[in-house]
Design a protein around this motif. Structure first.
Motif, short mmCIF file in Angstrom:
data_model
loop_
_atom_site.label_atom_id
_atom_site.label_comp_id
_atom_site.label_asym_id
_atom_site.label_seq_id
_atom_site.Cartn_x
_atom_site.Cartn_y
_atom_site.Cartn_z
N UNK A 153 0.80 -1.22 0.00
CA UNK A 153 0.00 0.00 0.00
C UNK A 153 0.84 1.28 0.00
N UNK A 154 1.93 1.30 -0.70
CA UNK A 154 2.83 2.43 -0.82
C UNK A 154 3.42 2.89 0.51
N UNK A 155 3.16 2.17 1.57
CA UNK A 155 3.80 2.48 2.86
C UNK A 155 5.19 1.88 2.89
N UNK A 156 5.28 0.63 2.48
CA UNK A 156 6.56 -0.05 2.45
C UNK A 156 6.89 -0.43 1.01
N UNK A 157 7.94 0.16 0.50
CA UNK A 157 8.43 -0.18 -0.82
C UNK A 157 9.72 -0.95 -0.62
N UNK A 158 9.85 -2.05 -1.30
CA UNK A 158 11.06 -2.84 -1.13
C UNK A 158 11.58 -3.29 -2.47
N UNK A 159 12.87 -3.49 -2.51
CA UNK A 159 13.45 -4.00 -3.73
C UNK A 159 14.90 -4.40 -3.52
N UNK A 160 15.32 -5.38 -4.27
CA UNK A 160 16.71 -5.78 -4.24
C UNK A 160 17.07 -6.44 -5.56
N UNK A 161 18.36 -6.51 -5.80
CA UNK A 161 18.89 -7.22 -6.95
C UNK A 161 20.03 -8.09 -6.47
N UNK A 162 20.15 -9.25 -7.09
CA UNK A 162 21.26 -10.16 -6.82
C UNK A 162 21.88 -10.52 -8.15
N UNK A 163 23.18 -10.30 -8.28
CA UNK A 163 23.92 -10.70 -9.47
C UNK A 163 24.66 -11.99 -9.13
N UNK A 164 24.54 -12.99 -10.02
CA UNK A 164 25.22 -14.27 -9.82
C UNK A 164 26.11 -14.54 -11.02
N UNK A 165 27.39 -14.71 -10.78
CA UNK A 165 28.35 -15.04 -11.84
C UNK A 165 28.42 -16.55 -11.99
N UNK A 166 28.81 -17.00 -13.16
CA UNK A 166 28.90 -18.44 -13.42
C UNK A 166 29.88 -19.15 -12.49
N UNK A 167 30.82 -18.42 -11.87
CA UNK A 167 31.75 -19.05 -10.94
C UNK A 167 31.20 -19.12 -9.51
N UNK A 168 29.96 -18.65 -9.32
CA UNK A 168 29.30 -18.75 -8.02
C UNK A 168 29.33 -17.49 -7.18
N UNK A 169 30.13 -16.50 -7.54
CA UNK A 169 30.15 -15.25 -6.77
C UNK A 169 28.81 -14.54 -6.89
N UNK A 170 28.44 -13.83 -5.82
CA UNK A 170 27.19 -13.07 -5.81
C UNK A 170 27.41 -11.67 -5.26
N UNK A 171 26.61 -10.74 -5.78
CA UNK A 171 26.55 -9.38 -5.28
C UNK A 171 25.07 -9.10 -4.99
N UNK A 172 24.78 -8.54 -3.83
CA UNK A 172 23.40 -8.20 -3.49
C UNK A 172 23.32 -6.72 -3.15
N UNK A 173 22.27 -6.07 -3.68
CA UNK A 173 22.02 -4.67 -3.40
C UNK A 173 20.55 -4.49 -3.06
N UNK A 174 20.28 -3.72 -2.02
CA UNK A 174 18.91 -3.40 -1.62
C UNK A 174 18.64 -1.93 -1.88
N UNK A 175 17.37 -1.60 -2.08
CA UNK A 175 17.01 -0.19 -2.23
C UNK A 175 17.44 0.61 -1.01
N UNK A 176 17.34 0.03 0.17
CA UNK A 176 17.70 0.75 1.39
C UNK A 176 19.20 0.98 1.52
#
Length: 137
Positions: free
Chosen positions: A92-115
Motif C-alpha cells: 500500500x505504498x507504505x513499504x516499498x522494497x526492492x533488491x537485486x542479486x547478481x550471480x556469476x557463473x563461478x558462483x560469486x554473488x553481489x546483493x544490493x537493496x534499495x535501502x
C-alpha cells in the motif's frame, strides 16, 4: 492492513542446458527460453508462483530446505554469464522494497537493496544516515 505484493524477474542469460534448469527451478519459477541473435540457451526467469515475487520458495515435501533460485543458478550458467535477479514490491505504498542479486557463473554473488542508499549518503555526501528519515516513515 494491506497485503504485500511483489514481482520478480531476471535479465536474459545463457545456460548450459535449458531442460536441466527447468528441472531444478521450474516447479517454482517460470523459465522462459529466449531466441535471439546472442546465441542458444538463453532464458529469462520469472517468479510467477504467487504474488510475492520472492526468489525463495519452500519445497513442501521438505519444509526445512528452501529453494533460493540465485543460489542454484551458477551451476547452470554458461561460462562468463551473469544472471541478475530483481525483486520489487510494496504494501500500500507504505513499504516499498526492492533488491537485486547478481550471480556469476563461478558462483560469486553481489546483493544490493534499495535501502542501501541510506548507507551511501554517509560516504557520498558526508550526511549521517540516521539524520535522514526513511521513505517508509
Amino acid at each position: 492492513m494491506a497485503t504485500y505484493t511483489g514481482f520478480g524477474r531476471t535479465n536474459t542469460f545463457a545456460v548450459k542446458d535449458i531442460p536441466a534448469l527447468q528441472e531444478t527451478v521450474g516447479a517454482h519459477f517460470s523459465v522462459v527460453p529466449e531466441s535471439n541473435a546472442d546465441g542458444p540457451g538463453r532464458v529469462t526467469l520469472f517468479d510467477a508462483d504467487d504474488d510475492t515475487g520472492d526468489w525463495e520458495h519452500y519445497n513442501w515435501d521438505d519444509t526445512e530446505s528452501p529453494i533460493f533460485a540465485p543460489d542454484m543458478i551458477a551451476e547452470h550458467l554458461q561460462d562468463g554469464q551473469v544472471a541478475i535477479f530483481v525483486h520489487i514490491g510494496n504494501e500500500a505504498l507504505r513499504y516499498l522494497g526492492g533488491f537485486s542479486i547478481a550471480v556469476h557463473s563461478d558462483g560469486r554473488q553481489i546483493r544490493m537493496n534499495l535501502d542501501d542508499i541510506y548507507d551511501r549518503i554517509g560516504t557520498e555526501f558526508g550526511v549521517s544516515p540516521e539524520s535522514v528519515t526513511k521513505a517508509s516513515d
